[in-house]
Scaffold this motif. Structure first.
Motif, PDB file in Angstrom:
ATOM      1  N   LYS A   1       0.806  -1.223   0.000  1.00 10.09           N
ATOM      2  CA  LYS A   1       0.000   0.000   0.000  1.00 10.09           C
ATOM      3  C   LYS A   1       0.839   1.274   0.000  1.00 10.09           C
ATOM      4  CE  LYS A   1      -0.786  -0.291   5.003  1.00 10.09           C
ATOM      5  NZ  LYS A   1      -1.798  -0.630   6.026  1.00 10.09           N
ATOM      6  N   PHE A   2       2.061   1.245   0.545  1.00 14.27           N
ATOM      7  CA  PHE A   2       2.853   2.467   0.617  1.00 14.27           C
ATOM      8  C   PHE A   2       3.422   2.874  -0.750  1.00 14.27           C
ATOM      9  CE2 PHE A   2       3.637   1.022   5.184  1.00 14.27           C
ATOM     10  CZ  PHE A   2       2.573   1.762   5.650  1.00 14.27           C
ATOM     11  N   ARG A   3       3.252   2.020  -1.746  1.00 20.50           N
ATOM     12  CA  ARG A   3       3.626   2.393  -3.118  1.00 20.50           C
ATOM     13  C   ARG A   3       2.556   3.295  -3.737  1.00 20.50           C
ATOM     14  NH1 ARG A   3       8.366   2.534  -6.147  1.00 20.50           N
ATOM     15  NH2 ARG A   3       8.106   1.675  -8.231  1.00 20.50           N
ATOM     16  N   TYR A   4       1.343   3.270  -3.181  1.00 25.30           N
ATOM     17  CA  TYR A   4       0.190   3.940  -3.797  1.00 25.30           C
ATOM     18  C   TYR A   4      -0.488   4.848  -2.771  1.00 25.30           C
ATOM     19  CZ  TYR A   4       0.887  -0.462  -6.391  1.00 25.30           C
ATOM     20  OH  TYR A   4       1.418  -1.536  -7.059  1.00 25.30           O
ATOM     21  N   CYS A   5       0.198   5.889  -2.359  1.00 24.00           N
ATOM     22  CA  CYS A   5      -0.256   6.636  -1.183  1.00 24.00           C
ATOM     23  C   CYS A   5      -1.624   7.299  -1.337  1.00 24.00           C
ATOM     24  CB  CYS A   5       0.799   7.669  -0.782  1.00 24.00           C
ATOM     25  SG  CYS A   5       2.187   6.913   0.099  1.00 24.00           S
ATOM     26  N   SER A   6      -1.987   7.785  -2.497  1.00 27.40           N
ATOM     27  CA  SER A   6      -3.335   8.343  -2.639  1.00 27.40           C
ATOM     28  C   SER A   6      -4.383   7.255  -2.810  1.00 27.40           C
ATOM     29  CB  SER A   6      -3.398   9.308  -3.834  1.00 27.40           C
ATOM     30  OG  SER A   6      -3.013  10.606  -3.449  1.00 27.40           O
ATOM     31  N   ILE A   7      -4.076   6.248  -3.636  1.00 28.50           N
ATOM     32  CA  ILE A   7      -5.046   5.195  -3.921  1.00 28.50           C
ATOM     33  C   ILE A   7      -5.388   4.408  -2.659  1.00 28.50           C
ATOM     34  CG2 ILE A   7      -5.447   3.074  -5.236  1.00 28.50           C
ATOM     35  CD1 ILE A   7      -3.513   4.212  -7.354  1.00 28.50           C
ATOM     36  N   ARG A   8      -4.391   4.180  -1.813  1.00 27.09           N
ATOM     37  CA  ARG A   8      -4.588   3.397  -0.583  1.00 27.09           C
ATOM     38  C   ARG A   8      -4.656   4.305   0.641  1.00 27.09           C
ATOM     39  NH1 ARG A   8      -2.497  -1.816  -1.837  1.00 27.09           N
ATOM     40  NH2 ARG A   8      -3.251  -2.515   0.203  1.00 27.09           N
ATOM     41  N   ASN A   9      -5.079   5.539   0.411  1.00 30.35           N
ATOM     42  CA  ASN A   9      -5.057   6.562   1.449  1.00 30.35           C
ATOM     43  C   ASN A   9      -5.818   6.159   2.710  1.00 30.35           C
ATOM     44  OD1 ASN A   9      -4.637   9.346   2.473  1.00 30.35           O
ATOM     45  ND2 ASN A   9      -6.833   9.540   2.157  1.00 30.35           N
ATOM     46  N   GLU A  10      -7.008   5.617   2.555  1.00 29.99           N
ATOM     47  CA  GLU A  10      -7.822   5.287   3.728  1.00 29.99           C
ATOM     48  C   GLU A  10      -7.162   4.203   4.575  1.00 29.99           C
ATOM     49  OE1 GLU A  10     -10.403   7.012   4.848  1.00 29.99           O
ATOM     50  OE2 GLU A  10      -9.903   8.346   3.177  1.00 29.99           O
ATOM     51  N   GLU A  11      -6.537   3.227   3.916  1.00 29.16           N
ATOM     52  CA  GLU A  11      -5.843   2.176   4.660  1.00 29.16           C
ATOM     53  C   GLU A  11      -4.648   2.744   5.420  1.00 29.16           C
ATOM     54  OE1 GLU A  11      -5.182  -1.510   2.242  1.00 29.16           O
ATOM     55  OE2 GLU A  11      -6.182  -0.269   0.726  1.00 29.16           O
ATOM     56  N   ILE A  12      -3.932   3.652   4.780  1.00 29.74           N
ATOM     57  CA  ILE A  12      -2.766   4.263   5.424  1.00 29.74           C
ATOM     58  C   ILE A  12      -3.206   5.112   6.609  1.00 29.74           C
ATOM     59  CG2 ILE A  12      -0.858   5.888   5.090  1.00 29.74           C
ATOM     60  CD1 ILE A  12      -0.748   4.872   2.151  1.00 29.74           C
ATOM     61  N   LYS A  13      -4.290   5.854   6.446  1.00 29.62           N
ATOM     62  CA  LYS A  13      -4.814   6.647   7.564  1.00 29.62           C
ATOM     63  C   LYS A  13      -5.154   5.753   8.745  1.00 29.62           C
ATOM     64  CE  LYS A  13      -7.782  10.013   6.701  1.00 29.62           C
ATOM     65  NZ  LYS A  13      -8.917  10.758   6.084  1.00 29.62           N
ATOM     66  N   GLN A  14      -5.765   4.614   8.467  1.00 27.54           N
ATOM     67  CA  GLN A  14      -6.120   3.693   9.543  1.00 27.54           C
ATOM     68  C   GLN A  14      -4.879   3.147  10.243  1.00 27.54           C
ATOM     69  OE1 GLN A  14      -8.705   0.670   8.000  1.00 27.54           O
ATOM     70  NE2 GLN A  14     -10.405   2.081   7.627  1.00 27.54           N
ATOM     71  N   THR A  15      -3.815   2.910   9.478  1.00 22.58           N
ATOM     72  CA  THR A  15      -2.590   2.384  10.070  1.00 22.58           C
ATOM     73  C   THR A  15      -2.037   3.326  11.129  1.00 22.58           C
ATOM     74  OG1 THR A  15      -2.010   1.175   8.059  1.00 22.58           O
ATOM     75  CG2 THR A  15      -0.206   1.680   9.576  1.00 22.58           C
ATOM     76  N   PHE A  16      -2.058   4.622  10.855  1.00 21.93           N
ATOM     77  CA  PHE A  16      -1.389   5.586  11.727  1.00 21.93           C
ATOM     78  C   PHE A  16      -2.350   6.393  12.609  1.00 21.93           C
ATOM     79  CE2 PHE A  16       1.559   4.907   8.183  1.00 21.93           C
ATOM     80  CZ  PHE A  16       2.717   4.600   8.878  1.00 21.93           C
ATOM     81  N   GLN A  17      -3.637   6.108  12.542  1.00 23.79           N
ATOM     82  CA  GLN A  17      -4.606   7.000  13.194  1.00 23.79           C
ATOM     83  C   GLN A  17      -4.416   7.108  14.702  1.00 23.79           C
ATOM     84  OE1 GLN A  17      -8.640   5.657  12.650  1.00 23.79           O
ATOM     85  NE2 GLN A  17      -8.168   3.525  13.102  1.00 23.79           N
ATOM     86  N   HIS A  18      -3.917   6.074  15.345  1.00 23.93           N
ATOM     87  CA  HIS A  18      -3.790   6.111  16.800  1.00 23.93           C
ATOM     88  C   HIS A  18      -2.383   6.491  17.271  1.00 23.93           C
ATOM     89  CE1 HIS A  18      -7.823   4.673  17.198  1.00 23.93           C
ATOM     90  NE2 HIS A  18      -7.554   3.517  16.602  1.00 23.93           N
ATOM     91  N   VAL A  19      -1.448   6.689  16.337  1.00 17.59           N
ATOM     92  CA  VAL A  19      -0.074   7.020  16.739  1.00 17.59           C
ATOM     93  C   VAL A  19       0.411   8.352  16.168  1.00 17.59           C
ATOM     94  CG1 VAL A  19       0.563   4.592  17.010  1.00 17.59           C
ATOM     95  CG2 VAL A  19       0.975   5.729  14.809  1.00 17.59           C
ATOM     96  N   LYS A  20      -0.238   8.842  15.136  1.00 13.75           N
ATOM     97  CA  LYS A  20       0.276  10.037  14.453  1.00 13.75           C
ATOM     98  C   LYS A  20       0.184  11.258  15.360  1.00 13.75           C
ATOM     99  CE  LYS A  20       0.407  12.286   9.950  1.00 13.75           C
ATOM    100  NZ  LYS A  20       0.104  13.680  10.258  1.00 13.75           N
ATOM    101  N   ASN A  21       1.304  12.007  15.399  1.00 12.24           N
ATOM    102  CA  ASN A  21       1.396  13.168  16.257  1.00 12.24           C
ATOM    103  C   ASN A  21       2.130  14.267  15.501  1.00 12.24           C
ATOM    104  OD1 ASN A  21       2.072  14.931  18.586  1.00 12.24           O
ATOM    105  ND2 ASN A  21       1.274  13.234  19.791  1.00 12.24           N
ATOM    106  N   ILE A  22       3.197  14.806  16.078  1.00 14.31           N
ATOM    107  CA  ILE A  22       3.889  15.945  15.471  1.00 14.31           C
ATOM    108  C   ILE A  22       4.707  15.537  14.252  1.00 14.31           C
ATOM    109  CG2 ILE A  22       5.624  17.739  15.858  1.00 14.31           C
ATOM    110  CD1 ILE A  22       4.725  17.762  18.802  1.00 14.31           C
ATOM    111  N   THR A  23       5.375  14.397  14.319  1.00 17.36           N
ATOM    112  CA  THR A  23       6.181  13.941  13.182  1.00 17.36           C
ATOM    113  C   THR A  23       5.289  13.792  11.949  1.00 17.36           C
ATOM    114  OG1 THR A  23       7.795  12.810  14.574  1.00 17.36           O
ATOM    115  CG2 THR A  23       7.594  12.046  12.302  1.00 17.36           C
ATOM    116  N   LYS A  24       5.732  14.386  10.836  1.00 13.49           N
ATOM    117  CA  LYS A  24       4.929  14.393   9.611  1.00 13.49           C
ATOM    118  C   LYS A  24       5.164  13.122   8.800  1.00 13.49           C
ATOM    119  CE  LYS A  24       4.986  19.436   9.144  1.00 13.49           C
ATOM    120  NZ  LYS A  24       5.392  20.587   8.294  1.00 13.49           N
ATOM    121  N   LEU A  25       4.165  12.762   8.011  1.00 12.50           N
ATOM    122  CA  LEU A  25       4.293  11.689   7.039  1.00 12.50           C
ATOM    123  C   LEU A  25       4.518  12.301   5.654  1.00 12.50           C
ATOM    124  CD1 LEU A  25       1.423   9.252   8.108  1.00 12.50           C
ATOM    125  CD2 LEU A  25       3.876   8.980   8.517  1.00 12.50           C
ATOM    126  N   SER A  26       5.507  11.765   4.944  1.00 12.33           N
ATOM    127  CA  SER A  26       5.791  12.254   3.599  1.00 12.33           C
ATOM    128  C   SER A  26       5.783  11.097   2.610  1.00 12.33           C
ATOM    129  CB  SER A  26       7.157  12.957   3.558  1.00 12.33           C
ATOM    130  OG  SER A  26       8.213  12.020   3.711  1.00 12.33           O
TER     131      SER A  26
END
Length: 273
Positions: free
Chosen positions: A59-84
């Protein structure tokens, strides 16, 4: 941080060449939590590739297409550090979702130095800006550039108002003189500059020391220095932690062990050449 330098942890993107961008969610979250805890500014996931032209990757090869899955992966840990993620302007791409809907905060527009078309690059910058993303320019295969070519890149980046222009030593051919001249010319134009150092020749740490002393604004690392399309390695996270006088601790030991396990687990999906 070191001289106020900001850091990209590129482990997931670079190791994706060995795993096909397949990683367990738990491992990806551990990478993120480690970066957050150690003051790393960015965790880079992968790319925005077109799934039809480039199928069967994680999924990390297709960041927009798999956006919802990626959001779910990080939803409980994402803080100040940005995702690029990187957007390779010379490859088939997926459409972007707006930043307000995206898991990704920052887009690094990748363009091969010898293939760069400023008109095409400008279109990508304007699109990413319209959609609300923080934007960097990454000139890969930059080590063979003349200083005049790098000056033209810096001038373009300054005019377009991007966050930073970054030079990738894809073939490990940069010299101390090259690094000095490139960082100096960018700063003379009032432009932030970063370096992405591969380590085919074992010179990454020497060049990183020099870049830091010259006031480089951004730098890329990976855990254990692993990754790369040609398995050529990167500047190591361990080097960075030593420079920052930070102990990696047990968390670093776990990540290094699990990183090897991830490589073994997904070896059949390797796309490294």
């Amino acid at each position: 941080m070191i001289n106020n330098i900001k850091i990209f942890d590129c482990t997931l993107r670079e190791l994706g060449y060995q795993t096909g961008w397949y990683f367990t969610d738990e491992f990806a979250k551990k990478i993120y939590k480690f970066a957050q805890g150690k003051g790393i500014d960015y965790v880079e996931l992968g790319f925005f590739h077109n799934v039809t032209a480039d199928p069967d990757k994680g999924k990390f090869r297709y960041c927009s297409i798999r956006n919802e899955e990626i959001k779910q992966t990080f939803q409980h840990v994402k803080n100040i550090t940005k995702l690029s993620a990187m957007r390779d302007v010379q490859r088939p791409l997926s459409e972007l979702v707006p930043k307000s809907e995206s898991a990704i905060d920052t887009i690094r527009l990748l363009t091969r130095s010898h293939e760069t078309d400023f008109k095409v690059l400008e279109e990508h910058i304007l699109l990413c800006r319209k959609l609300g993303y923080e934007i960097f320019l990454n000139f890969t295969s930059a080590g063979y550039n003349t200083i005049e070519k790098n000056e033209s890149f810096a001038h373009f980046a300054k005019e377009m108002g991007v966050e930073s222009v970054e030079f990738a030593d894809t073939e490990s051919v940069m010299t101390p003189e090259y690094v000095t001249d490139t960082i100096t010319l960018c700063h003379e134009q009032g432009l932030k500059v970063g370096v992405h150092l591969h380590d085919k020749n074992g010179t990454a740490e020497q060049l990183a020391d020099l870049a830091i002393s010259l006031g480089a604004d951004y730098m890329d690392v990976t855990h254990l220095g692993l990754g790369g399309k040609w398995r050529d390695g990167n500047l190591t996270m361990e080097y960075l932690l030593r420079k920052m006088k930070i102990q990696g601790g047990y968390e670093s030991t776990v990540i290094k062990n699990e990183l090897i396990e991830e490589l073994i687990k997904y070896h059949e999906f390797s796309v490294a050449e």
